[in-house]
Design a protein around this motif. Structure first.
Motif, PDB file in Angstrom:
ATOM      1  N   SER A 127       0.847  -1.190   0.000  1.00 35.65           N
ATOM      2  CA  SER A 127       0.000   0.000   0.000  1.00 35.65           C
ATOM      3  C   SER A 127       0.883   1.241   0.000  1.00 35.65           C
ATOM      4  CB  SER A 127      -0.931   0.008   1.214  1.00 35.65           C
ATOM      5  OG  SER A 127      -0.192  -0.016   2.422  1.00 35.65           O
ATOM      6  N   ALA A 128       0.540   2.206  -0.848  1.00 30.48           N
ATOM      7  CA  ALA A 128       1.365   3.406  -0.977  1.00 30.48           C
ATOM      8  C   ALA A 128       0.589   4.484  -1.710  1.00 30.48           C
ATOM      9  CB  ALA A 128       2.653   3.095  -1.740  1.00 30.48           C
ATOM     10  N   ARG A 182       2.592  -8.109   3.860  1.00 32.39           N
ATOM     11  CA  ARG A 182       2.181  -6.731   3.569  1.00 32.39           C
ATOM     12  C   ARG A 182       3.310  -5.748   3.796  1.00 32.39           C
ATOM     13  NH1 ARG A 182      -1.035  -2.285   6.758  1.00 32.39           N
ATOM     14  NH2 ARG A 182      -1.534  -0.884   5.036  1.00 32.39           N
ATOM     15  N   ALA A 192       3.631  -1.611   3.952  1.00 31.05           N
ATOM     16  CA  ALA A 192       2.966  -0.310   3.945  1.00 31.05           C
ATOM     17  C   ALA A 192       4.033   0.762   3.756  1.00 31.05           C
ATOM     18  CB  ALA A 192       2.210  -0.090   5.246  1.00 31.05           C
ATOM     19  N   THR A 214       4.976   4.547   3.850  1.00 27.67           N
ATOM     20  CA  THR A 214       4.527   5.840   4.358  1.00 27.67           C
ATOM     21  C   THR A 214       5.301   6.957   3.673  1.00 27.67           C
ATOM     22  OG1 THR A 214       6.128   5.884   6.167  1.00 27.67           O
ATOM     23  CG2 THR A 214       4.010   4.826   6.603  1.00 27.67           C
ATOM     24  N   GLN A 240      -3.024  -9.754  11.133  1.00 26.57           N
ATOM     25  CA  GLN A 240      -1.811  -8.951  11.053  1.00 26.57           C
ATOM     26  C   GLN A 240      -1.268  -8.647  12.448  1.00 26.57           C
ATOM     27  OE1 GLN A 240      -1.246  -5.743   7.992  1.00 26.57           O
ATOM     28  NE2 GLN A 240      -1.359  -4.425   9.778  1.00 26.57           N
ATOM     29  N   TRP A 296       4.446  -8.453   8.062  1.00 27.68           N
ATOM     30  CA  TRP A 296       4.146  -7.092   7.632  1.00 27.68           C
ATOM     31  C   TRP A 296       5.239  -6.148   8.108  1.00 27.68           C
ATOM     32  CZ3 TRP A 296       3.203  -3.210  11.329  1.00 27.68           C
ATOM     33  CH2 TRP A 296       3.000  -3.670  12.635  1.00 27.68           C
ATOM     34  N   VAL A 336       6.437  -1.650   7.825  1.00 21.64           N
ATOM     35  CA  VAL A 336       6.162  -0.281   7.390  1.00 21.64           C
ATOM     36  C   VAL A 336       7.496   0.358   7.026  1.00 21.64           C
ATOM     37  CG1 VAL A 336       5.200   1.961   8.016  1.00 21.64           C
ATOM     38  CG2 VAL A 336       4.187  -0.138   8.953  1.00 21.64           C
TER      39      VAL A 336
END
Length: 199
Positions: free
Chosen positions: A31-32, A98, A100, A102, A136, A143, A145
């Motif tokens: 996700s981005a 996952r 992520a 940021t 998660q 996962w 970040v």
């Protein structure tokens, strides 16, 4: 390839090989925001090099998200289509990893949005995606970040520099912080992890 580009590639490799410890044949969801497309492309490259079965990129476009929070009817502000719920349940069931990313293109974009509307959206989403969130948070899914600097973010940190200078400086700090500037970042993190486990 420039020095910065090579360090960014190492960062992407580190994220995949150590951050999520991607396993062969595993699927990945990234996700981005759209502004991070170049770094996301590096992540996708590294996922497939590591043997990923499939990589799904979930792009975020903050201005359209703001439009919804400002103008959607109150009854619809937290609506989530059933296909979204089904999709996230599949991620949990199949143990997708996952990543992520940021880094906001417009860090202050939602300042004029009613926080109650944002909270309503976020709480409903968390409730409907409970299976995924619990998988998660209980570490049934890998996962991580990671940060990808943006010009506006960089200018907030280094307001006295030009946008290009600020981006180069912020990227340099991020890459140093995650040890991507070392000759073998993955091995460096494994050794660091081993030291932490002995504490």
């Amino acid at each position: 390839m420039s020095d910065l580009a090579e360090l960014q590639r190492r960062y992407a490799e580190l994220t995949v090989r150590f951050g999520i410890n991607l396993q062969p044949e595993q699927c990945v969801i990234i996700s981005a925001e759209i502004i991070a497309r170049d770094f996301v492309t590096l992540l996708v490259d590294e996922c497939y090099r590591a043997g990923a079965n499939f990589v799904q990129v979930q792009w975020g476009e903050p201005k359209t998200g703001r439009s919804r929070m400002l103008h959607a009817q109150e009854a619809h502000v937290d609506y989530l289509p059933e296909y979204e719920v089904t999709r996230f349940e599949q991620y949990a069931k199949e143990r997708w990893a996952r990543i992520a990313v940021t880094g906001e293109e417009f860090p202050d974009l939602f300042e004029d949005v009613d926080p109650k509307r944002l909270s309503k959206f976020q709480s409903t989403r968390a409730r409907l995606l409970k299976t995924y969130v619990e998988a998660q948070m209980s570490n049934k899914m890998q996962w991580t970040v990671v940060a990808a600097p943006t010009p506006n973010w960089a200018m907030k940190v280094f307001p006295d520099l030009t946008a290009d200078q600020a981006m180069e400086r912020l990227w340099g700090l991020v890459l140093k912080m995650v040890r991507a500037d070392l000759p073998d970042p993955v091995q460096a993190w494994r050794e660091h992890d081993n030291r932490l486990k002995k504490v």
